[in-house]
Motif scaffolding. Structure first.
Motif, short mmCIF file in Angstrom:
data_model
loop_
_atom_site.label_atom_id
_atom_site.label_comp_id
_atom_site.label_asym_id
_atom_site.label_seq_id
_atom_site.Cartn_x
_atom_site.Cartn_y
_atom_site.Cartn_z
N ARG A 14 0.76 -1.20 -0.10
CA ARG A 14 -0.07 0.15 0.05
C ARG A 14 0.86 1.11 -0.10
NH1 ARG A 14 -4.80 -2.48 3.69
NH2 ARG A 14 -6.33 -2.29 2.23
N ILE A 15 0.40 2.34 -0.56
CA ILE A 15 1.01 3.61 -0.52
C ILE A 15 0.13 4.46 0.57
CG2 ILE A 15 1.82 5.62 -1.84
CD1 ILE A 15 1.49 3.81 -4.38
N VAL A 16 0.83 5.12 1.42
CA VAL A 16 0.28 5.97 2.41
C VAL A 16 0.75 7.50 2.16
CG1 VAL A 16 0.19 6.47 4.78
CG2 VAL A 16 0.63 4.16 4.22
N VAL A 17 -0.55 8.00 2.25
CA VAL A 17 -0.51 9.61 2.02
C VAL A 17 -1.08 10.48 3.19
CG1 VAL A 17 -0.69 9.40 -0.68
CG2 VAL A 17 -2.47 9.76 0.64
N ALA A 18 -0.33 11.71 3.36
CA ALA A 18 -0.70 12.23 4.74
C ALA A 18 -0.51 13.69 4.31
CB ALA A 18 -0.33 11.63 5.84
N ASP A 19 -0.98 14.54 5.46
CA ASP A 19 -0.37 15.77 5.26
C ASP A 19 0.98 15.76 6.03
OD1 ASP A 19 -0.72 15.96 8.01
OD2 ASP A 19 -2.67 16.83 7.84
N ALA A 20 1.39 17.27 5.95
CA ALA A 20 2.82 17.47 6.13
C ALA A 20 3.25 17.11 7.80
CB ALA A 20 3.40 18.92 6.04
N LEU A 21 2.10 17.25 8.61
CA LEU A 21 2.30 17.01 10.15
C LEU A 21 2.82 15.62 10.34
CD1 LEU A 21 1.67 17.91 12.96
CD2 LEU A 21 -0.59 16.76 12.67
N GLN A 55 7.75 3.05 10.21
CA GLN A 55 6.48 2.11 10.45
C GLN A 55 6.15 1.71 9.24
OE1 GLN A 55 3.62 4.00 13.02
NE2 GLN A 55 2.51 1.91 13.18
N ILE A 56 5.97 2.70 8.43
CA ILE A 56 5.23 2.17 6.98
C ILE A 56 6.36 1.21 6.35
CG2 ILE A 56 4.68 2.91 4.73
CD1 ILE A 56 3.75 5.82 6.40
N VAL A 57 7.52 1.60 5.97
CA VAL A 57 8.45 0.77 5.35
C VAL A 57 8.68 -0.55 6.10
CG1 VAL A 57 10.77 0.49 4.58
CG2 VAL A 57 9.69 2.76 4.32
N ALA A 58 8.58 -0.59 7.40
CA ALA A 58 8.85 -1.95 8.25
C ALA A 58 7.49 -2.76 8.02
CB ALA A 58 8.83 -1.61 9.49
N GLY A 59 6.26 -2.33 7.69
CA GLY A 59 5.12 -2.98 7.19
C GLY A 59 4.85 -3.30 5.79
N GLY A 60 6.09 -2.88 5.01
CA GLY A 60 5.90 -3.48 3.46
C GLY A 60 5.23 -2.59 2.84
N GLY A 61 5.10 -1.37 3.30
CA GLY A 61 4.23 -0.08 2.54
C GLY A 61 5.28 0.94 1.94
N ASP A 62 4.72 1.86 1.15
CA ASP A 62 5.47 2.86 0.86
C ASP A 62 4.62 4.16 1.16
OD1 ASP A 62 7.66 1.92 -0.81
OD2 ASP A 62 5.88 0.95 -1.82
N TYR A 63 5.20 5.52 0.96
CA TYR A 63 4.59 6.66 1.51
C TYR A 63 4.99 7.73 0.44
CZ TYR A 63 9.33 7.51 3.18
OH TYR A 63 10.84 7.46 3.40
N LEU A 64 4.11 8.62 0.39
CA LEU A 64 4.21 10.03 -0.26
C LEU A 64 3.87 11.09 0.82
CD1 LEU A 64 4.89 11.08 -3.07
CD2 LEU A 64 2.40 10.92 -3.66
N LEU A 65 4.64 11.83 1.30
CA LEU A 65 4.42 12.77 2.17
C LEU A 65 5.02 14.27 1.68
CD1 LEU A 65 5.38 10.70 5.40
CD2 LEU A 65 2.94 11.22 4.35
N PRO A 66 4.26 15.08 1.94
CA PRO A 66 4.73 16.51 1.70
C PRO A 66 5.87 17.03 2.66
CG PRO A 66 2.68 16.70 2.56
CD PRO A 66 2.96 15.28 2.62
N VAL A 67 6.73 17.86 2.12
CA VAL A 67 7.67 18.64 3.16
C VAL A 67 7.70 19.88 2.88
CG1 VAL A 67 10.07 18.82 3.66
CG2 VAL A 67 9.40 16.47 2.72
#
Length: 206
Positions: A158-165, A174-186
């Motif tokens: 899964r790909i996890v998205v969220a706000d900059a917080l 945590q996301i990577v350890a669970g086998g997922g990816d992330y797309l987060l703003p900076v």
């Protein structure tokens, strides 16, 4: 497992004496009514009545009589939320690969007498379903609630998205350890990370 089978597996907190409507049928009715636009207990009860006895029997009500507002209130007041969410989450329904983590404060009633609860939810954006949610226990505790929510859902693939917080090292780990990816703003409040990303993704490679 089909969704109805998952709903039938949710434990019923009500006493067997006087119980006329199977819990799985009540939950199925609620799901169907909300998919058709019902947004209150009154609307759900009315939707059930509008379908007629034949539809009621199809949903699992033996006599075709769907529940009234009072019954719906009693059911949802004591519903085991964790068991319900777990059943839906593990039902095998394809909810897509993108999960959005976000917080929202529910509206309270009577001013400050019953203030709204701030919930952090994991939402399957493609499937249109809440996978899990947790209450923020205090101001500034959204990060802890988000990590609790992430710990309750399967992240692999899964790909996890969220706000900059939530652009935080521990969340990403945590996301990577669970086998997922992330797309987060900076944003500008993380200047060092922003500069590192600018250098890594520079078109010139410098």
């Amino acid at each position: 497992m089909r969704l109805r089978e998952a709903l039938d597996g949710v434990p019923d907190h009500r006493s067997r004496q006087g119980r006329r409507h199977p819990l799985g049928a009540v939950l199925s009715l609620t799901v169907c009514a909300m998919l058709c636009g019902a947004r209150s207990l009154y609307a759900i009860a009315q939707w059930g009545r509008d379908q007629g006895a034949a539809a009621g029997q199809e949903l699992g009500f033996p006599l075709g009589r769907t529940p009234c507002v009072a019954t719906l209130h009693r059911v949802f007041k004591g519903l085991d939320v964790d068991a319900f969410e777990g059943g839906v989450r593990d039902s095998g329904v394809d909810l897509g690969s993108v999960v959005s983590i976000d917080g929202k404060t529910l509206r309270g009633i009577h001013g400050e007498e019953l203030p709204g609860v701030h919930l952090v939810s994991a939402y399957a954006t493609e499937g249109g379903a809440v996978l899990s949610q947790a209450a923020r226990v205090g101001k500034g505790q959204e990060l802890a609630a988000a990590q609790a929510v992430l710990g309750q859902i399967p992240l692999k693939g899964r790909i996890v998205v969220a706000d900059a917080l939530l652009t935080q090292r521990e969340v990403c780990q945590q996301i990577v350890a669970g086998g997922g990816d992330y797309l987060l703003p900076v944003k500008e409040n993380q200047p060092a990370l922003r500069q590192d990303l600018a250098e890594v993704f520079s078109p010139t490679g410098n």
